[in-house]
Motif scaffolding. Structure first.
Motif, PDB file in Angstrom:
ATOM      1  N   PRO A  52      -1.217   0.774   4.035  1.00  0.00           N
ATOM      2  CA  PRO A  52      -1.891  -0.519   4.190  1.00  0.00           C
ATOM      3  C   PRO A  52      -2.527  -0.955   2.870  1.00  0.00           C
ATOM      4  CG  PRO A  52      -2.402   0.932   6.023  1.00  0.00           C
ATOM      5  CD  PRO A  52      -1.684   1.773   5.012  1.00  0.00           C
ATOM      6  N   LEU A  53      -2.523  -2.244   2.642  1.00  0.00           N
ATOM      7  CA  LEU A  53      -3.078  -2.796   1.408  1.00  0.00           C
ATOM      8  C   LEU A  53      -4.589  -2.559   1.358  1.00  0.00           C
ATOM      9  CD1 LEU A  53      -1.915  -4.418  -1.009  1.00  0.00           C
ATOM     10  CD2 LEU A  53      -2.777  -6.476   0.123  1.00  0.00           C
ATOM     11  N   LYS A  54      -5.057  -1.988   0.258  1.00  0.00           N
ATOM     12  CA  LYS A  54      -6.484  -1.727   0.093  1.00  0.00           C
ATOM     13  C   LYS A  54      -7.179  -2.942  -0.515  1.00  0.00           C
ATOM     14  CE  LYS A  54      -5.768   3.239  -0.719  1.00  0.00           C
ATOM     15  NZ  LYS A  54      -5.903   4.333  -1.707  1.00  0.00           N
ATOM     16  N   LYS A  55      -8.464  -3.011  -0.319  1.00  0.00           N
ATOM     17  CA  LYS A  55      -9.235  -4.119  -0.863  1.00  0.00           C
ATOM     18  C   LYS A  55      -9.117  -4.144  -2.380  1.00  0.00           C
ATOM     19  CE  LYS A  55     -13.827  -6.218  -0.740  1.00  0.00           C
ATOM     20  NZ  LYS A  55     -15.235  -6.097  -0.237  1.00  0.00           N
ATOM     21  N   GLY A  56      -8.780  -5.287  -2.912  1.00  0.00           N
ATOM     22  CA  GLY A  56      -8.628  -5.436  -4.356  1.00  0.00           C
ATOM     23  C   GLY A  56      -7.231  -5.166  -4.870  1.00  0.00           C
ATOM     24  N   GLN A  57      -6.341  -4.660  -4.003  1.00  0.00           N
ATOM     25  CA  GLN A  57      -4.964  -4.385  -4.409  1.00  0.00           C
ATOM     26  C   GLN A  57      -4.081  -5.612  -4.234  1.00  0.00           C
ATOM     27  OE1 GLN A  57      -3.705  -0.962  -2.031  1.00  0.00           O
ATOM     28  NE2 GLN A  57      -3.576   0.248  -3.900  1.00  0.00           N
ATOM     29  N   ASP A  58      -3.179  -5.811  -5.172  1.00  0.00           N
ATOM     30  CA  ASP A  58      -2.167  -6.860  -5.042  1.00  0.00           C
ATOM     31  C   ASP A  58      -0.876  -6.275  -4.476  1.00  0.00           C
ATOM     32  OD1 ASP A  58      -3.770  -8.908  -6.111  1.00  0.00           O
ATOM     33  OD2 ASP A  58      -3.294  -8.267  -8.157  1.00  0.00           O
ATOM     34  N   THR A  59      -0.640  -5.017  -4.812  1.00  0.00           N
ATOM     35  CA  THR A  59       0.565  -4.327  -4.344  1.00  0.00           C
ATOM     36  C   THR A  59       0.169  -3.022  -3.672  1.00  0.00           C
ATOM     37  OG1 THR A  59       1.820  -5.230  -6.215  1.00  0.00           O
ATOM     38  CG2 THR A  59       2.797  -3.379  -5.023  1.00  0.00           C
ATOM     39  N   PRO A  60       0.613  -2.773  -2.460  1.00  0.00           N
ATOM     40  CA  PRO A  60       0.228  -1.538  -1.763  1.00  0.00           C
ATOM     41  C   PRO A  60       0.876  -0.312  -2.393  1.00  0.00           C
ATOM     42  CG  PRO A  60       1.894  -2.704  -0.505  1.00  0.00           C
ATOM     43  CD  PRO A  60       1.501  -3.617  -1.633  1.00  0.00           C
ATOM     44  N   ASP A  61       0.262   0.829  -2.199  1.00  0.00           N
ATOM     45  CA  ASP A  61       0.827   2.087  -2.676  1.00  0.00           C
ATOM     46  C   ASP A  61       1.912   2.546  -1.705  1.00  0.00           C
ATOM     47  OD1 ASP A  61      -0.958   2.295  -4.841  1.00  0.00           O
ATOM     48  OD2 ASP A  61      -2.502   3.149  -3.528  1.00  0.00           O
ATOM     49  N   PRO A  62       2.934   3.227  -2.203  1.00  0.00           N
ATOM     50  CA  PRO A  62       3.965   3.749  -1.293  1.00  0.00           C
ATOM     51  C   PRO A  62       3.415   4.867  -0.421  1.00  0.00           C
ATOM     52  CG  PRO A  62       4.288   4.592  -3.517  1.00  0.00           C
ATOM     53  CD  PRO A  62       3.212   3.554  -3.618  1.00  0.00           C
ATOM     54  N   ASP A  63       3.872   4.920   0.806  1.00  0.00           N
ATOM     55  CA  ASP A  63       3.506   6.017   1.703  1.00  0.00           C
ATOM     56  C   ASP A  63       4.467   7.160   1.411  1.00  0.00           C
ATOM     57  OD1 ASP A  63       2.847   7.732   3.714  1.00  0.00           O
ATOM     58  OD2 ASP A  63       2.802   6.225   5.297  1.00  0.00           O
ATOM     59  N   LEU A  64       3.977   8.148   0.700  1.00  0.00           N
ATOM     60  CA  LEU A  64       4.845   9.179   0.136  1.00  0.00           C
ATOM     61  C   LEU A  64       5.340  10.222   1.135  1.00  0.00           C
ATOM     62  CD1 LEU A  64       3.085   9.693  -3.312  1.00  0.00           C
ATOM     63  CD2 LEU A  64       5.106   8.310  -2.775  1.00  0.00           C
ATOM     64  N   LYS A  65       4.983  10.072   2.405  1.00  0.00           N
ATOM     65  CA  LYS A  65       5.566  10.986   3.390  1.00  0.00           C
ATOM     66  C   LYS A  65       6.974  10.527   3.785  1.00  0.00           C
ATOM     67  CE  LYS A  65       3.829   8.842   7.667  1.00  0.00           C
ATOM     68  NZ  LYS A  65       2.989   9.022   8.867  1.00  0.00           N
ATOM     69  N   TRP A  66       7.327   9.296   3.368  1.00  0.00           N
ATOM     70  CA  TRP A  66       8.648   8.747   3.670  1.00  0.00           C
ATOM     71  C   TRP A  66       9.528   8.717   2.438  1.00  0.00           C
ATOM     72  CZ3 TRP A  66       8.997   8.662   8.651  1.00  0.00           C
ATOM     73  CH2 TRP A  66       7.921   8.282   9.453  1.00  0.00           C
ATOM     74  N   PHE A  67      10.831   8.726   2.663  1.00  0.00           N
ATOM     75  CA  PHE A  67      11.766   8.459   1.574  1.00  0.00           C
ATOM     76  C   PHE A  67      11.603   6.999   1.169  1.00  0.00           C
ATOM     77  CE2 PHE A  67      13.795  12.210   3.363  1.00  0.00           C
ATOM     78  CZ  PHE A  67      14.256  12.870   2.239  1.00  0.00           C
ATOM     79  N   GLN A  68      11.627   6.774  -0.128  1.00  0.00           N
ATOM     80  CA  GLN A  68      11.451   5.426  -0.645  1.00  0.00           C
ATOM     81  C   GLN A  68      12.785   4.818  -1.067  1.00  0.00           C
ATOM     82  OE1 GLN A  68       8.352   3.746  -0.819  1.00  0.00           O
ATOM     83  NE2 GLN A  68       7.699   5.495   0.435  1.00  0.00           N
ATOM     84  N   GLY A  69      12.897   3.505  -0.902  1.00  0.00           N
ATOM     85  CA  GLY A  69      14.109   2.805  -1.301  1.00  0.00           C
ATOM     86  C   GLY A  69      14.043   2.352  -2.743  1.00  0.00           C
ATOM     87  N   ARG A  70      14.944   1.468  -3.103  1.00  0.00           N
ATOM     88  CA  ARG A  70      14.979   0.948  -4.467  1.00  0.00           C
ATOM     89  C   ARG A  70      13.842  -0.044  -4.697  1.00  0.00           C
ATOM     90  NH1 ARG A  70      21.031  -0.558  -6.358  1.00  0.00           N
ATOM     91  NH2 ARG A  70      19.851  -0.777  -8.281  1.00  0.00           N
ATOM     92  N   PRO A  71      13.463  -0.265  -5.955  1.00  0.00           N
ATOM     93  CA  PRO A  71      12.477  -1.316  -6.246  1.00  0.00           C
ATOM     94  C   PRO A  71      13.013  -2.664  -5.792  1.00  0.00           C
ATOM     95  CG  PRO A  71      12.791   0.122  -8.148  1.00  0.00           C
ATOM     96  CD  PRO A  71      13.878   0.475  -7.167  1.00  0.00           C
ATOM     97  N   ALA A  72      12.110  -3.599  -5.516  1.00  0.00           N
ATOM     98  CA  ALA A  72      12.514  -4.924  -5.044  1.00  0.00           C
ATOM     99  C   ALA A  72      11.982  -6.012  -5.969  1.00  0.00           C
ATOM    100  CB  ALA A  72      12.013  -5.144  -3.630  1.00  0.00           C
ATOM    101  N   ASN A  73      12.101  -5.787  -7.283  1.00  0.00           N
ATOM    102  CA  ASN A  73      11.539  -6.724  -8.252  1.00  0.00           C
ATOM    103  C   ASN A  73      12.225  -8.081  -8.263  1.00  0.00           C
ATOM    104  OD1 ASN A  73       9.721  -4.790  -9.215  1.00  0.00           O
ATOM    105  ND2 ASN A  73      11.241  -3.907 -10.563  1.00  0.00           N
ATOM    106  N   GLY A  74      13.436  -8.143  -7.718  1.00  0.00           N
ATOM    107  CA  GLY A  74      14.163  -9.405  -7.791  1.00  0.00           C
ATOM    108  C   GLY A  74      13.866 -10.355  -6.661  1.00  0.00           C
ATOM    109  N   LEU A  75      13.084  -9.955  -5.669  1.00  0.00           N
ATOM    110  CA  LEU A  75      12.848 -10.812  -4.517  1.00  0.00           C
ATOM    111  C   LEU A  75      11.990 -12.006  -4.878  1.00  0.00           C
ATOM    112  CD1 LEU A  75      12.238  -8.257  -1.654  1.00  0.00           C
ATOM    113  CD2 LEU A  75      14.248  -9.622  -2.080  1.00  0.00           C
ATOM    114  N   GLY A  76      12.309 -13.131  -4.250  1.00  0.00           N
ATOM    115  CA  GLY A  76      11.510 -14.324  -4.424  1.00  0.00           C
ATOM    116  C   GLY A  76      10.197 -14.190  -3.676  1.00  0.00           C
ATOM    117  N   SER A  77       9.284 -15.101  -3.912  1.00  0.00           N
ATOM    118  CA  SER A  77       8.001 -15.043  -3.224  1.00  0.00           C
ATOM    119  C   SER A  77       7.431 -16.450  -3.098  1.00  0.00           C
ATOM    120  CB  SER A  77       7.017 -14.146  -3.992  1.00  0.00           C
ATOM    121  OG  SER A  77       6.730 -14.702  -5.264  1.00  0.00           O
TER     122      SER A  77
END
Length: 222
Positions: free
Chosen positions: A70-95
């Motif tokens: 979950p996003l913490k106060k003051g964070q713009d980007t949440p930290d990954p939940d490291l108990k799960w396998f992570q996918g590729r970065p998503a830097n190309g997504l629009g917003s």
């Protein structure tokens, strides 16, 4: 005069009948036939390749999704939940002002050249994070061990798969975070590795969502 009016009426009537017939065939019959064939022969794909777990749809096998804390106060980007396998970065997504990254399905590449400083910085930061996050007691990840898909986004930014090399690099961290042996998690990766299509198309891959569902099931039985 009467003949001219009669001929015009006949032409209009013929045109109207042709319009109605084409509307019926192309607008009703054809779509129903195609939909019926798709539902009968390719039911899963026709409905978005949905993936279910615990009796509910949790995603699509065609679209990647985040595994973050979950996003913490003051964070713009949440930290990954490291108990799960992570996918590729998503830097190309629009917003936009309401949705960023995977919150709204927006696809797209960064369009940055290979020597662009922004892209180089993103790759460098991503590599440092992969090394840091996946180094556990008794196992240190080297920068040279990090595969390209761990630090770069795909053309769509929504890639659901990672390479077997990236999945294997995450094994020890996932095992430690979930209280499992590395051997059991490694077997999980092998069991969920898909080879090249028809033996020669594409590259071997691991679907992250399906792998994490299997991981959750393994943890619940541990």
């Amino acid at each position: 005069m009467n003949n001219s009016v009669t001929n015009t009426a006949r032409l209009l009537g013929a045109g109207l009948r042709a319009l109605l017939a084409l509307t019926l065939v192309t607008g009703v019959v054809y779509p129903l036939v195609v939909t019926g064939i798709a539902q009968g022969l390719f039911h899963g794909r026709a409905n978005g390749s949905a993936v279910e777990a615990d009796g509910r749809v949790v995603g699509s096998s065609l679209i990647g999704q985040p595994y973050d804390l979950p996003l913490k106060k003051g964070q713009d980007t949440p930290d990954p939940d490291l108990k799960w396998f992570q996918g590729r970065p998503a830097n190309g997504l629009g917003s936009n002002t309401l949705n960023t990254r995977y919150r709204l399905v927006l696809s797209g590449a960064t369009n940055l050249s290979a020597d662009d400083r922004t892209l180089i910085g993103q790759v460098r930061d991503a590599k440092a994070a992969v090394v840091r996050d996946n180094s556990v007691s008794g196992y240190t990840v080297k920068a040279s061990d990090v595969p390209a898909d761990a630090v770069t986004s795909s053309g769509s930014g929504l890639d659901p798969d990672i390479s077997p090399a990236y999945a294997e690099l995450q094994v020890r961290r996932v095992a430690a975070r979930n209280g499992l042996s590395a051997a059991r998690v490694e077997k999980l990766v092998r069991d969920h590795t898909t080879g090249r299509t028809l033996g020669f198309i594409g590259e071997p891959r691991v679907n992250v969502l399906e792998l994490n569902i299997a991981l959750e099931d393994l943890v619940s039985k541990h």
